[in-house]
Design an enzyme around this catalytic site. Structure first.
Site, short mmCIF file in Angstrom:
data_model
loop_
_atom_site.label_atom_id
_atom_site.label_comp_id
_atom_site.label_asym_id
_atom_site.label_seq_id
_atom_site.Cartn_x
_atom_site.Cartn_y
_atom_site.Cartn_z
CB CYS A 120 -0.92 -0.15 0.92
SG CYS A 120 -2.14 -1.36 1.02
CB SER A 258 -17.54 5.52 -10.84
OG SER A 258 -17.14 6.92 -10.77
#
Length: 274
Positions: A120, A258
């Site tokens: 990450c 989205s």
């Protein structure tokens, strides 16, 4: 043989998932079978020097190697890689990459200041410097009408054969201005899925477009997209503050949440139309 990106495998043995015995909450006395996504350690080895080990889905590893190398600034173009071999081993998989001498020397200089990496982002004494890595200032050549977004979202599942079985993968897809998904790559790690997509794009001629990812938009996702010249990044989930700041600075249009009928434009809305 692996199924082509975006095509569900006719034979489930061809994809990176394995059966496992489970017990469900509504019937703990009766065992059942379910599918689990494979996750294996993959080492990227440059000119014999192991640089990073990532936990990934063991498919499309050549695309991953190209995409990671480009998005992390290890190479400037695919031509900086002279050769690549995927070598399975008892403890994982090595992707052995032959770099140009100039790029390998630059990589060794960079490594001298590093203490480690994680899936990450970066850790170590140069973490802040890596966050501020110089990024290209993106041009404004792409536009997108949000009226096409729902069409693209409806196609995401077609690029997740492992995810359909396991519910355990992210996908990164290439979306045209008409909302057509022309390629997609999945992985247990959202960063790796994006690297696979960017790596495959570097090896092929694709139509102009943008990236749609099934995850949140962290600063690493923005950084990787910008490093590879992507002007627009759409994420199914939210964006972080640092991702938005980075997107603003490098002129990337960042869109979060989205979902069907919805979208939140965080930066550079001049590329987006209703």
């Amino acid at each position: 043989m692996q199924p082509a990106p975006g095509v569900l495998a006719a034979n489930v043995s061809e994809i990176a998932a394995k059966r496992h015995t489970i017990w469900r909450r509504d019937d703990l006395q009766q065992p059942a079978e379910d599918w689990l996504a494979e996750e294996v350690p993959v080492a990227l080895v440059y000119n014999g020097l192991s640089h990073v080990v990532m936990m990934t889905t063991p498919r499309d590893l050549a695309a991953f190697a190209y995409g990671f190398s480009l998005s992390e600034g290890i190479i400037a173009s695919p031509s900086d890689i002279f050769g690549l071999d995927v070598v399975p081993g008892p403890q994982g998989i090595e992707v052995q990459i032959e770099l140009s001498s100039r790029r390998f020397m630059a990589l060794k200089e960079r490594r001298r200041a590093m203490t480690g990496r994680t899936g990450c982002g970066l850790c170590g004494i140069d973490q802040l410097a890596e966050i501020e890595r110089p990024l290209p200032t993106l041009p404004f050549t792409q536009t997108f009408s949000l009226s096409h977004l729902d069409r693209a979202l409806s196609q995401l599942r077609h690029f997740q054969p492992v995810g359909d079985l396991t519910g355990c993968t992210h996908v990164a897809a290439w979306m045209t201005a008409q909302g057509e998904l022309t390629a997609g790559y999945e992985d247990v790690g959202r960063h790796v899925a994006l690297d696979k997509l960017l790596g495959a794009r570097s090896q092929q001629t694709w139509p102009a477009g943008m990236v749609l990812v099934s995850s949140r938009a962290s600063y690493e996702m923005v950084q990787k997209a910008a490093m590879c010249g992507v002007e627009m990044l759409f994420a199914v989930s939210a964006a972080t503050q640092l991702a938005v700041a980075l997107a603003e600075r490098c002129h990337l249009t960042l869109v979060g949440f989205s979902k069907p009928g919805k979208a939140t434009v965080y930066t550079h809305p001049e590329r987006v139309q209703p």
